[in-house]
Enzyme design. Sequence first.
Site, PDB file in Angstrom:
ATOM      1  CD1 TRP A   1      -0.914   2.311   2.336  1.00  0.00           C
ATOM      2  CD2 TRP A   1      -2.809   1.744   1.269  1.00  0.00           C
ATOM      3  NE1 TRP A   1      -1.805   3.366   2.462  1.00  0.00           N
ATOM      4  CE2 TRP A   1      -2.972   3.038   1.825  1.00  0.00           C
ATOM      5  CE3 TRP A   1      -3.863   1.168   0.559  1.00  0.00           C
ATOM      6  CZ2 TRP A   1      -4.146   3.775   1.689  1.00  0.00           C
ATOM      7  CZ3 TRP A   1      -5.034   1.907   0.428  1.00  0.00           C
ATOM      8  CH2 TRP A   1      -5.171   3.196   0.980  1.00  0.00           C
TER       9      TRP A   1
ATOM     10  CG  ASP B   1      -0.764  11.373   2.421  1.00  0.00           C
ATOM     11  OD1 ASP B   1      -1.703  10.733   1.972  1.00  0.00           O
ATOM     12  OD2 ASP B   1      -0.803  11.970   3.509  1.00  0.00           O
TER      13      ASP B   1
ATOM     14  CD  GLN C   1       2.492   8.452   5.533  1.00  0.00           C
ATOM     15  OE1 GLN C   1       1.750   8.015   6.390  1.00  0.00           O
ATOM     16  NE2 GLN C   1       3.762   8.751   5.788  1.00  0.00           N
TER      17      GLN C   1
ATOM     18  CG  PHE D   1       0.862   9.337  10.404  1.00  0.00           C
ATOM     19  CD1 PHE D   1       1.049   7.972  10.276  1.00  0.00           C
ATOM     20  CD2 PHE D   1      -0.324   9.785  10.983  1.00  0.00           C
ATOM     21  CE1 PHE D   1       0.082   7.062  10.708  1.00  0.00           C
ATOM     22  CE2 PHE D   1      -1.293   8.887  11.416  1.00  0.00           C
ATOM     23  CZ  PHE D   1      -1.091   7.528  11.284  1.00  0.00           C
ATOM     24  CB  SER D   2       2.114  12.964   5.627  1.00  0.00           C
ATOM     25  OG  SER D   2       1.608  11.950   4.802  1.00  0.00           O
TER      26      SER D   2
ATOM     27  NE  ARG E   1      -3.891  13.540   9.962  1.00  0.00           N
ATOM     28  CZ  ARG E   1      -5.025  13.509  10.675  1.00  0.00           C
ATOM     29  NH1 ARG E   1      -4.992  13.482  11.986  1.00  0.00           N
ATOM     30  NH2 ARG E   1      -6.188  13.508  10.053  1.00  0.00           N
TER      31      ARG E   1
ATOM     32  CD  GLU F   1      -6.122  13.668   6.554  1.00  0.00           C
ATOM     33  OE1 GLU F   1      -6.511  13.362   5.415  1.00  0.00           O
ATOM     34  OE2 GLU F   1      -5.893  12.828   7.441  1.00  0.00           O
TER      35      GLU F   1
ATOM     36  CD1 TRP G   1      -7.778   9.869   2.458  1.00  0.00           C
ATOM     37  CD2 TRP G   1      -7.311   7.765   3.036  1.00  0.00           C
ATOM     38  NE1 TRP G   1      -6.485   9.839   2.933  1.00  0.00           N
ATOM     39  CE2 TRP G   1      -6.177   8.561   3.297  1.00  0.00           C
ATOM     40  CE3 TRP G   1      -7.241   6.396   3.316  1.00  0.00           C
ATOM     41  CZ2 TRP G   1      -4.991   8.036   3.821  1.00  0.00           C
ATOM     42  CZ3 TRP G   1      -6.062   5.874   3.836  1.00  0.00           C
ATOM     43  CH2 TRP G   1      -4.964   6.698   4.087  1.00  0.00           C
TER      44      TRP G   1
HETATM   45  C1  FRU Z   1      -3.563  11.941   4.517  1.00  0.00           C
HETATM   46  C2  FRU Z   1      -3.136  11.278   5.804  1.00  0.00           C
HETATM   47  C3  FRU Z   1      -2.256  12.195   6.604  1.00  0.00           C
HETATM   48  C4  FRU Z   1      -1.478  11.255   7.477  1.00  0.00           C
HETATM   49  C5  FRU Z   1      -1.292  10.080   6.559  1.00  0.00           C
HETATM   50  C6  FRU Z   1      -1.285   8.769   7.262  1.00  0.00           C
HETATM   51  O1  FRU Z   1      -3.879  11.089   3.491  1.00  0.00           O
HETATM   52  O2  FRU Z   1      -4.287  10.865   6.534  1.00  0.00           O
HETATM   53  O3  FRU Z   1      -2.958  13.188   7.323  1.00  0.00           O
HETATM   54  O4  FRU Z   1      -0.261  11.801   7.893  1.00  0.00           O
HETATM   55  O5  FRU Z   1      -2.328  10.127   5.609  1.00  0.00           O
HETATM   56  O6  FRU Z   1      -0.948   7.732   6.393  1.00  0.00           O
END
Ligand code: FRU
Length: 453
Positions: free
Chosen positions: A19, A22, A38, A81-82, A145, A199, A277
């Site tokens: 998978w 971002d 990610q 995370f991102s 984040r 985000e 998503w």
């Molecule tokens: C956006 C997000 C970010 C987060 C990441 C987690 O698509 O939800 O906010 O850092 O993906 O995988």
Amino acid sequence: MAITKTKAPAFHVTGEVGWINDPNGLIYYKGKYHAFFQHNPADTKWGPMHWGHVVSDDMTNWEYLPIALAPGGDGDKNGCFSGSAIVHDGKLWLLYTGFTENEGGESIRQLQCLAESSDGINFKKHGIVIGEDVLPDEYAPADFRDPKVWLHDGIFWCLIAARRKEGRGRILLFKSKDLFKWEFVNDVFGVDSAGIMIECPDYNEDEGYLLWCEQFQPNEGKIHLNVHTCRYAVGRIDYSTGLFCEESRGIVDYGFDIYAPQTFAYKSAVMGWLNMWDRNVPSEKYGFAGMLTVPRKVSIEDKRLCQEPIVSCESAYSCDVKGSMTDRVKVGVVVIKATELRELGLKMRVGGENYTYLTLSDGEWVFDRSVSGEAIVGVEKDSDTLNGIRRMPFSGKKDVTLTVVMDEFSLEIFEDGRAMTSTVYPPADALGLELVADAESCHYERYDIQLKA
Ligand code: FRU
């Protein structure tokens, strides 16, 4: 059981297996473009987030490097995370969100961590540098984040998505002299977002724009139906107040599948996640889920965000179009140039019962993937979405250039700086292209991607 990748797009970035979501840390460093993303290498579903890593000389041919960040460290126990990247003192620094799940809900911690590298391949983690101590009390540390860092006048600045405990999404500005010690500056918009959470904020000072995404935001007429969306605002941050001075705003892309676009440090180009998503991903059975868009050059024209694809390609075929024509293409770039364009119908990936249809009618582009191939079902229940439709305004200019970047599982459509990006999952042998155009004059060009062996 280990998964293997049995199919892949020809030139769009995916994970080596598993998978991805971002794009992260987009930057030019030591002679190469770096794109991180990610990544869950163990599964085709979102899970413990790593930072996957690819590099390129030309932004079209990407090569895998070892995974750059893996969860499990101080501050990033359950996920990396991102975040973003910056070059400082000759080193490559990553500022990213460390995710600690705790008991879930408000006990989750999303705090910003730092890592550094001297070779752009191996990273040393420094743990949390923007923690709860610098986050004002009114914002939730459970939803904090996606730091985007840049340098201005010798100071590091950083935008981070946050949620007010009593409200919705916000974008917060922080500053630092050394990347390690940070202080809060301001809440750049000072009002709640339409969506429940923001985000991936992103800022490009050279062009003067801010990007961000919103989760679960309300519909805005037929032109904007995605539940999760990417927006832009044109303007600049006033460093004396920490507020964003906004001149105009809009949405980044009119298609089904784009999220989390990020600008390359030191270059006005973005890449986004070419997926969305809350939708099924038919490529899971091939051992991968999620791609990145091609890089896109970004400029601001008349206070509007304009994008142009960056793809290394060479001319393969061209012809004048007298009413209609056909071609065969699965991977490549198609450019249609028309004068006084009145109507257009472009069927792509035609094979058997399947095709994807782009039409120009009543002053808008209508994209239809209802019979493209494998069904993609999401949470949106409006009639356009259920019928596989997305719409994009038509420029109506005298001379029109329509560009379609085509790969095995995606179509990225551009006209007059606007973009419409979607995934499609047609049969591998659906290669037909059929064009009908009513215009004063019309020219068709097909380009092959310059792929390195
Ligand atoms: C956006 C997000 C970010 C987060 C990441 C987690 O698509 O939800 O906010 O850092 O993906 O995988």
